[in-house]
Motif scaffolding. Structure first.
Motif, PDB file in Angstrom:
ATOM      1  N   MET A   1     -15.369   8.568  10.548  1.00 31.99           N
ATOM      2  CA  MET A   1     -14.261   9.515  10.748  1.00 31.99           C
ATOM      3  C   MET A   1     -13.007   9.017  10.043  1.00 31.99           C
ATOM      4  O   MET A   1     -12.578   7.893  10.286  1.00 31.99           O
ATOM      5  CB  MET A   1     -13.977   9.645  12.236  1.00 31.99           C
ATOM      6  CG  MET A   1     -14.284  11.019  12.777  1.00 31.99           C
ATOM      7  SD  MET A   1     -13.986  11.051  14.533  1.00 31.99           S
ATOM      8  CE  MET A   1     -15.515  10.303  15.108  1.00 31.99           C
ATOM      9  N   PRO A   2     -12.494   9.814   9.219  1.00 30.49           N
ATOM     10  CA  PRO A   2     -11.312   9.346   8.475  1.00 30.49           C
ATOM     11  C   PRO A   2     -10.055   9.336   9.333  1.00 30.49           C
ATOM     12  O   PRO A   2      -9.791  10.266  10.085  1.00 30.49           O
ATOM     13  CB  PRO A   2     -11.184  10.357   7.338  1.00 30.49           C
ATOM     14  CG  PRO A   2     -11.861  11.586   7.832  1.00 30.49           C
ATOM     15  CD  PRO A   2     -12.912  11.144   8.808  1.00 30.49           C
ATOM     16  N   ILE A   3      -9.314   8.287   9.218  1.00 31.06           N
ATOM     17  CA  ILE A   3      -7.999   8.216   9.842  1.00 31.06           C
ATOM     18  C   ILE A   3      -6.973   8.044   8.734  1.00 31.06           C
ATOM     19  O   ILE A   3      -7.124   7.184   7.880  1.00 31.06           O
ATOM     20  CB  ILE A   3      -7.896   7.028  10.822  1.00 31.06           C
ATOM     21  CG1 ILE A   3      -8.910   7.195  11.949  1.00 31.06           C
ATOM     22  CG2 ILE A   3      -6.491   6.916  11.384  1.00 31.06           C
ATOM     23  CD1 ILE A   3      -8.927   6.020  12.903  1.00 31.06           C
ATOM     24  N   PHE A   4      -5.979   8.883   8.760  1.00 32.33           N
ATOM     25  CA  PHE A   4      -4.941   8.790   7.752  1.00 32.33           C
ATOM     26  C   PHE A   4      -3.633   8.385   8.406  1.00 32.33           C
ATOM     27  O   PHE A   4      -3.335   8.758   9.531  1.00 32.33           O
ATOM     28  CB  PHE A   4      -4.771  10.124   7.032  1.00 32.33           C
ATOM     29  CG  PHE A   4      -6.012  10.536   6.295  1.00 32.33           C
ATOM     30  CD1 PHE A   4      -6.394   9.872   5.148  1.00 32.33           C
ATOM     31  CD2 PHE A   4      -6.801  11.569   6.766  1.00 32.33           C
ATOM     32  CE1 PHE A   4      -7.539  10.246   4.469  1.00 32.33           C
ATOM     33  CE2 PHE A   4      -7.952  11.943   6.092  1.00 32.33           C
ATOM     34  CZ  PHE A   4      -8.320  11.280   4.945  1.00 32.33           C
ATOM     35  N   GLU A   5      -2.880   7.637   7.641  1.00 27.07           N
ATOM     36  CA  GLU A   5      -1.619   7.142   8.161  1.00 27.07           C
ATOM     37  C   GLU A   5      -0.474   7.770   7.381  1.00 27.07           C
ATOM     38  O   GLU A   5      -0.532   7.880   6.156  1.00 27.07           O
ATOM     39  CB  GLU A   5      -1.569   5.618   7.997  1.00 27.07           C
ATOM     40  CG  GLU A   5      -1.122   4.879   9.243  1.00 27.07           C
ATOM     41  CD  GLU A   5      -1.185   3.373   9.039  1.00 27.07           C
ATOM     42  OE1 GLU A   5      -0.309   2.679   9.561  1.00 27.07           O
ATOM     43  OE2 GLU A   5      -2.088   2.906   8.330  1.00 27.07           O
ATOM     44  N   PHE A   6       0.547   8.126   8.099  1.00 32.17           N
ATOM     45  CA  PHE A   6       1.681   8.778   7.463  1.00 32.17           C
ATOM     46  C   PHE A   6       2.977   8.158   7.955  1.00 32.17           C
ATOM     47  O   PHE A   6       3.041   7.621   9.056  1.00 32.17           O
ATOM     48  CB  PHE A   6       1.700  10.276   7.808  1.00 32.17           C
ATOM     49  CG  PHE A   6       0.436  10.985   7.413  1.00 32.17           C
ATOM     50  CD1 PHE A   6       0.259  11.440   6.123  1.00 32.17           C
ATOM     51  CD2 PHE A   6      -0.571  11.177   8.332  1.00 32.17           C
ATOM     52  CE1 PHE A   6      -0.914  12.083   5.762  1.00 32.17           C
ATOM     53  CE2 PHE A   6      -1.751  11.817   7.977  1.00 32.17           C
ATOM     54  CZ  PHE A   6      -1.920  12.271   6.691  1.00 32.17           C
ATOM     55  N   ARG A   7       3.976   8.241   7.107  1.00 29.74           N
ATOM     56  CA  ARG A   7       5.299   7.810   7.538  1.00 29.74           C
ATOM     57  C   ARG A   7       6.268   8.970   7.427  1.00 29.74           C
ATOM     58  O   ARG A   7       6.354   9.637   6.389  1.00 29.74           O
ATOM     59  CB  ARG A   7       5.799   6.646   6.694  1.00 29.74           C
ATOM     60  CG  ARG A   7       7.155   6.151   7.201  1.00 29.74           C
ATOM     61  CD  ARG A   7       7.589   4.871   6.533  1.00 29.74           C
ATOM     62  NE  ARG A   7       7.790   5.093   5.101  1.00 29.74           N
ATOM     63  CZ  ARG A   7       7.452   4.226   4.156  1.00 29.74           C
ATOM     64  NH1 ARG A   7       6.881   3.097   4.475  1.00 29.74           N
ATOM     65  NH2 ARG A   7       7.678   4.496   2.902  1.00 29.74           N
ATOM     66  N   CYS A   8       6.962   9.188   8.494  1.00 30.65           N
ATOM     67  CA  CYS A   8       7.932  10.267   8.541  1.00 30.65           C
ATOM     68  C   CYS A   8       9.122   9.923   7.658  1.00 30.65           C
ATOM     69  O   CYS A   8       9.651   8.815   7.707  1.00 30.65           O
ATOM     70  CB  CYS A   8       8.388  10.478   9.986  1.00 30.65           C
ATOM     71  SG  CYS A   8       9.684  11.708  10.143  1.00 30.65           S
ATOM     72  N   LEU A   9       9.509  10.874   6.829  1.00 32.71           N
ATOM     73  CA  LEU A   9      10.639  10.631   5.938  1.00 32.71           C
ATOM     74  C   LEU A   9      11.968  10.824   6.648  1.00 32.71           C
ATOM     75  O   LEU A   9      13.015  10.447   6.143  1.00 32.71           O
ATOM     76  CB  LEU A   9      10.560  11.577   4.729  1.00 32.71           C
ATOM     77  CG  LEU A   9       9.360  11.364   3.806  1.00 32.71           C
ATOM     78  CD1 LEU A   9       9.386  12.376   2.681  1.00 32.71           C
ATOM     79  CD2 LEU A   9       9.340   9.955   3.244  1.00 32.71           C
ATOM     80  N   GLU A  10      11.923  11.402   7.812  1.00 33.12           N
ATOM     81  CA  GLU A  10      13.162  11.649   8.542  1.00 33.12           C
ATOM     82  C   GLU A  10      13.552  10.456   9.406  1.00 33.12           C
ATOM     83  O   GLU A  10      14.673   9.976   9.359  1.00 33.12           O
ATOM     84  CB  GLU A  10      13.010  12.889   9.426  1.00 33.12           C
ATOM     85  CG  GLU A  10      12.832  14.188   8.651  1.00 33.12           C
ATOM     86  CD  GLU A  10      14.070  14.539   7.835  1.00 33.12           C
ATOM     87  OE1 GLU A  10      15.198  14.247   8.296  1.00 33.12           O
ATOM     88  OE2 GLU A  10      13.914  15.109   6.746  1.00 33.12           O
ATOM     89  N   CYS A  11      12.608   9.974  10.196  1.00 33.49           N
ATOM     90  CA  CYS A  11      12.946   8.912  11.139  1.00 33.49           C
ATOM     91  C   CYS A  11      12.175   7.622  10.876  1.00 33.49           C
ATOM     92  O   CYS A  11      12.381   6.632  11.549  1.00 33.49           O
ATOM     93  CB  CYS A  11      12.711   9.381  12.578  1.00 33.49           C
ATOM     94  SG  CYS A  11      10.982   9.601  13.003  1.00 33.49           S
ATOM     95  N   GLY A  12      11.286   7.632   9.898  1.00 30.59           N
ATOM     96  CA  GLY A  12      10.575   6.411   9.554  1.00 30.59           C
ATOM     97  C   GLY A  12       9.420   6.079  10.478  1.00 30.59           C
ATOM     98  O   GLY A  12       8.786   5.035  10.346  1.00 30.59           O
ATOM     99  N   ASN A  13       9.167   6.943  11.394  1.00 29.32           N
ATOM    100  CA  ASN A  13       8.061   6.709  12.316  1.00 29.32           C
ATOM    101  C   ASN A  13       6.731   6.740  11.577  1.00 29.32           C
ATOM    102  O   ASN A  13       6.492   7.607  10.738  1.00 29.32           O
ATOM    103  CB  ASN A  13       8.090   7.800  13.401  1.00 29.32           C
ATOM    104  CG  ASN A  13       6.987   7.604  14.418  1.00 29.32           C
ATOM    105  OD1 ASN A  13       6.709   6.483  14.830  1.00 29.32           O
ATOM    106  ND2 ASN A  13       6.364   8.694  14.816  1.00 29.32           N
ATOM    107  N   GLU A  39       5.243  10.971   4.120  1.00 25.15           N
ATOM    108  CA  GLU A  39       4.480  10.505   2.980  1.00 25.15           C
ATOM    109  C   GLU A  39       3.247   9.787   3.473  1.00 25.15           C
ATOM    110  O   GLU A  39       3.214   9.245   4.574  1.00 25.15           O
ATOM    111  CB  GLU A  39       5.319   9.594   2.088  1.00 25.15           C
ATOM    112  CG  GLU A  39       5.704   8.280   2.751  1.00 25.15           C
ATOM    113  CD  GLU A  39       6.539   7.416   1.821  1.00 25.15           C
ATOM    114  OE1 GLU A  39       6.860   7.884   0.716  1.00 25.15           O
ATOM    115  OE2 GLU A  39       6.852   6.284   2.213  1.00 25.15           O
ATOM    116  N   ARG A  40       2.276   9.791   2.641  1.00 27.39           N
ATOM    117  CA  ARG A  40       1.007   9.164   2.961  1.00 27.39           C
ATOM    118  C   ARG A  40       1.151   7.658   2.860  1.00 27.39           C
ATOM    119  O   ARG A  40       1.706   7.154   1.905  1.00 27.39           O
ATOM    120  CB  ARG A  40      -0.028   9.694   1.970  1.00 27.39           C
ATOM    121  CG  ARG A  40      -1.368   9.088   2.066  1.00 27.39           C
ATOM    122  CD  ARG A  40      -2.194   9.748   3.149  1.00 27.39           C
ATOM    123  NE  ARG A  40      -3.375   8.929   3.376  1.00 27.39           N
ATOM    124  CZ  ARG A  40      -4.436   8.901   2.575  1.00 27.39           C
ATOM    125  NH1 ARG A  40      -4.485   9.713   1.561  1.00 27.39           N
ATOM    126  NH2 ARG A  40      -5.450   8.113   2.799  1.00 27.39           N
TER     127      ARG A  40
END
Ligand code: ZN
Length: 81
Positions: A1-13, A39-40
């Motif tokens: 199962m693919p898990i993707f990670e993202f970073r919020c450009l607004e708050c950096g979460n 962003e990815r």
């Protein structure tokens, strides 16, 4: 199962999204601030899909949602049989 990670450009979460089904199109937003801008993040731990045959890369598309906001959707390719 693919898990993707993202970073919020607004708050950096940084948040992860787990995709159960392939071939589905999902809209991703920050769980903290609900921003659709992210962003990815290429995870250190690469996931392995099956036997690793042939180019199943998720396709990230940006499109304009209503009221002029940019939304991103992620299309998970189905298995390549
Ligand atoms: Zn956020």
């Amino acid at each position: 199962m693919p898990i993707f990670e993202f970073r919020c450009l607004e708050c950096g979460n940084i948040f992860e999204k787990l995709f159960i089904k392939t071939g589905e199109e999902v809209i991703i937003e920050c769980p903290k601030c609900k921003s659709p801008s992210f962003e990815r993040v290429i995870s250190r731990t690469n996931y392995v899909m099956g036997s690793g045959k042939g180019g199943s890369k998720p396709k990230v598309t940006t499109k304009s949602c209503s009221s002029g906001n940019d939304c991103m959707t992620l299309e998970i390719p189905g298995p390549d049989e």
